[in-house]
Design a protein around this motif. Structure first.
Motif, PDB file in Angstrom:
ATOM      1  N   ILE B  72       0.836  -1.206   0.000  1.00  0.00           N
ATOM      2  CA  ILE B  72       0.000   0.000   0.000  1.00  0.00           C
ATOM      3  C   ILE B  72       0.870   1.256   0.000  1.00  0.00           C
ATOM      4  O   ILE B  72       0.668   2.181  -0.795  1.00  0.00           O
ATOM      5  N   PHE B  75       2.410   1.721  -3.298  1.00  0.00           N
ATOM      6  CA  PHE B  75       1.454   2.157  -4.312  1.00  0.00           C
ATOM      7  C   PHE B  75       1.234   3.668  -4.225  1.00  0.00           C
ATOM      8  O   PHE B  75       1.152   4.367  -5.226  1.00  0.00           O
ATOM      9  N   ARG B  76       1.170   4.164  -3.000  1.00  0.00           N
ATOM     10  CA  ARG B  76       0.928   5.598  -2.811  1.00  0.00           C
ATOM     11  C   ARG B  76       2.090   6.434  -3.314  1.00  0.00           C
ATOM     12  O   ARG B  76       1.925   7.596  -3.651  1.00  0.00           O
ATOM     13  N   ALA B 100      -6.523   0.109  -7.943  1.00  0.00           N
ATOM     14  CA  ALA B 100      -5.207  -0.295  -7.445  1.00  0.00           C
ATOM     15  C   ALA B 100      -4.749  -1.566  -8.152  1.00  0.00           C
ATOM     16  O   ALA B 100      -3.562  -1.838  -8.245  1.00  0.00           O
TER      17      ALA B 100
END
Lengths: 325, 433
Positions: B72, B75-76, B100
């Motif tokens: 996560i 991904f950000r 996503a």
């Protein structure tokens, strides 16, 4: 005042560090009144820049981000977010588990700090008196400090293992069923023992060096004034140790609040269940395992405020009682 | 001089051709360690050996939870891997974040590879799919909760391993008599809540177990039957039929490994490890269900984890990811994975291959998990999808500890779990806003 004999000693009025530094620095300067100035106003900023960059990137920037995201309920991947005002804060503080975690953290701080400072001081005073084999004693006492907290946690976990831990067996011999990992207070007990054990050497080192910097002449003078060892310790040694103790107090509270994280993580085997934990551990659980970024940020902002308040209290009120000589 | 020029031209040529041939790099973050992590490396190597165009690098990111969090975070910041392994409890989080991931099914079809839902064994199809049955995640390491039993203990007690919990109650005194603790179980959240629901065909959450959307999804755990399961467990614990050793997996496994407990509810994926660690001979059977509950005895949810293809990658990398997914589901690779880890094969073809090789005649225990996943399906056995589910599990773990240390009654504990879980689910629904 017991200060009087000290003031009469020839080397007693010790000057502050900065004063002594400036003496040393300006000793060769023909005109001591002249201050060193940079000829260009930009130069000092260039020197400051690396340090400032570190502080901004690793401290202020994340802090600002934490404050911002604490006002949102956010999808972990960053696709959607809802502005919720102070709801994350009210949710956090009204959560029953948050309250009990906060109480445990406070209690844990007081108990661990008191025990590790007390035992550290006791061992330092005793080790200071040892003449034969002093180095061995000191090395043995200090060596624990070299153990990293997760390793300390692992060692503790083996001792308190519910199936084969020697401590569990010891308690069983006295008829007590020690259930670390299941019973709340049993786990709290284990955490405290490990956290204190890990921190004693640190306090020991500082107290010992503090004790050794008390001038022999002061001790000898005190010996004439008071026969009771306890009174000499209380009236002479302890006030002279106060700056060290104050420093250690701050460090120990910080240690209990933040650095016990890895000990807790190892002991609860990353499934906290009903076991006690600190506020920092809860921030981690909700943020990193639960992916609740908003809620976790709100908790960390609360923690920041608590730590800031605590620091102010310590420096404003406690430090006034400390004499730096 | 001439020689030198030729040589440098040669070098230049080789360099450019090597560049042209250089494989597309893709990355895979997973949450497995130990032997399972090694097998992942072996499978990746096998994939790289059979292709010239792709090069897969597997990276271990710690535990399942850590793999998800680091995925996560990456991904950000746009640094995410092509493939991320996400465990069962984290499925809702990643599936809810549309954008996503690329649905595994679409990715594979877009790359021109073949894909057939029916190739997969029934128990595996639903869990990581959307409500229409489209595969979002690619099932990978799948396991089922099964009952291991110490054959010596059952011989000593002169009883048969139970099929239902009623039978367990009947035989437990004989096992105690024979000097064994009858039952331990790891991870009660997975065994006694989630798979209590699946084995007994019980509704777990509104909105079709959560599959139909996040809004208004509510967990259903303070019902009569779930509470009954835990009242029984508590009763058994008090009577010495059941040992509870906290939330840790290994603490509850240990008495079985040491030959003290007669039965242990664990993962089919534990088989490989148990062969080395168990001190007594053991076998396994399906996880018991309640004979008194109508329609019980259905298949269990798959546990373990799935692979998700992350979005925002160039198409040639996505093609490699698709190729890898196809490679991974090929019978040879599945059987290799199955034999080396104990996780179940996820395709019918792989299961048939393992059977025809005679693997289950040698190792009957290895077949129990996959057989349990092929039991008749029920209305509620496809899976569940609830956001913030890792926290819901934490709430359950906390209350279970309190139940077994007599701090709270079972009914009150489940009322609290129901309340706090629904608060979390409501919160999760708002993250999508």
């Amino acid at each position: 005042m017991t200060d009087t004999p000290i003031a009469d000693m020839p080397d007693a009025p010790r000057r502050s560090l900065s004063a002594r530094l400036s003496d040393w620095y300006f000793a060769e300067t023909p005109n001591p009144a002249k201050r060193v100035q940079f000829s260009r106003p930009l130069t000092p900023w260039i020197f400051l820049l690396p340090q400032l960059a570190i502080v901004v990137i690793f401290f202020y920037w994340p802090s600002v981000q934490a404050v911002t995201s604490s006002f949102y309920i956010e999808d972990p991947f960053g696709f959607g977010s809802t502005f919720v005002g102070f709801e994350n804060y009210t949710d956090a503080v009204t959560n029953s588990q948050y309250a009990s975690t906060a109480w445990f953290t406070a209690l844990f701080c007081v108990v661990v700090t008191a025990l590790s400072l007390g035992l550290g001081l006791l061992l330092a005073v005793k080790a200071d008196k040892v003449i034969r084999g002093a180095e061995t004693y000191k090395t043995l006492l200090i060596s624990v400090y070299a153990i990293a907290p997760p390793v300390a946690g692992l060692i503790g976990m083996m001792f308190f293992d519910m199936h084969m831990g020697p401590f569990t067996k010891l308690f069983a011999a006295f008829g007590y069923d020690l259930r670390v990992g299941i019973d709340y207070w049993d786990t709290a007990f284990a955490l405290t023992v490990i956290a204190v054990w890990k921190q004693i050497p640190y306090n020991f080192i500082f107290f010992l060096s503090g004790l050794q910097s008390v001038p022999v002449s002061v001790r000898e003078a005190a010996l004439i004034d008071a026969r009771s060892g306890w009174r000499r310790f209380k009236d002479i040694i302890l006030p002279l140790l106060a700056p060290t103790a104050f420093f250690l107090l701050v460090i120990n509270i910080t240690y209990t609040m933040f650095d016990t994280f890895s000990i807790i993580d190892v002991i609860v085997k990353d499934k906290p269940a009903n076991n006690p934990m600190t506020l920092v551990y809860k921030v981690y659980l909700d943020g990193f395992k639960g992916n609740d970024i908003g809620g976790s940020s709100a908790q960390s902002v609360i923690l920041m405020i608590v730590v800031a308040a605590l620091t102010v209290v310590q420096f404003r009120f406690l430090e006034r009682r400390v004499h730096y000589g | 001089m001439y020689k030198f020029a030729t040589a440098s031209a040669m070098i230049a040529l080789t360099a450019t051709s090597a560049l042209a041939q250089s494989a597309t790099e893709i990355s895979w973050w997973h949450g497995m360690g130990g032997r399972n992590g090694e097998v992942i490396n072996e499978i990746s190597q096998m994939f790289n050996d059979q292709t010239d165009t792709c090069n897969l690098t597997p990276v271990s990111r710690g535990t399942y939870e850590e793999a998800l969090s680091s995925g996560i975070a990456a991904f950000r910041s746009g640094e995410h891997p092509n493939i991320l392994q996400v465990f069962d409890a984290g499925a809702a989080t990643i599936i809810a974040a549309q954008g996503a991931t690329i649905a595994a099914e679409e990715l594979i079809l877009a790359a021109g590879e073949e894909f057939n839902r029916e190739d997969f064994i029934p128990g595996v199809r639903g869990f990581y799919a959307d409500s229409e049955g489209k595969f979002i995640g690619m099932p990978f390491n799948s396991s089922a909760p099964i009952m291991y039993y110490n054959t010596e203990a059952f011989e000593a007690a002169g009883v048969e391993p139970p099929k239902t919990w009623e039978e367990f109650e009947e035989i437990a005194p004989a096992i105690v008599e024979a000097g064994y603790l009858p039952l331990t179980a790891s991870q009660l959240t997975w065994m006694m809540v989630e798979n209590f629901k699946s084995r007994n065909n019980q509704e777990f959450a509104t909105n079709n177990n959560g599959y139909d959307g996040v809004d208004g999804t509510e967990i259903l755990v303070n019902d009569e039957n779930t509470v009954m399961m835990f009242e029984k467990l508590k009763e058994w614990a008090d009577a010495g039929y059941f040992g509870f050793y906290g939330a840790g997996w290994a603490d509850n496994l240990k008495p079985f490994e040491e030959g003290q407990s007669a039965m242990w509810i664990g993962s089919s994926g534990s088989f490989g490890g148990l062969q080395k660690s168990a001190s007594a001979p053991f076998s396994a059977d399906f996880m018991p269900y309640w004979g008194s509950i109508e329609g019980a005895g259905t298949q269990s949810f798959i546990g373990g984890a799935a692979l998700f293809a992350m979005a925002g990658k160039p198409s040639e990398e996505n093609e490699c990811t698709a190729q890898f997914f196809t490679f991974l589901t090929s019978p040879e690779v599945q059987v290799y994975w199955h034999k080396n880890t104990g996780y179940v094969p996820i395709t019918e073809a792989a299961y048939e291959m393992a059977k025809s090789e005679g693997y289950y005649e040698e190792q009957p225990v290895a077949e129990v998990g996959i057989k349990q996943l092929q039991l008749p399906a029920g209305e509620w056995t496809a899976g569940y999808r609830m956001g913030f589910y890792p926290q819901i599990r934490s709430v359950m773990e906390r209350e279970f500890n309190r139940i077994f240390s007599n701090e709270v009654s079972v009914q009150d504990a489940f009322d609290i779990i129901q309340q706090e879980s629904n608060d979390l689910l409501q919160r999760f629904a708002r993250t999508a806003g």
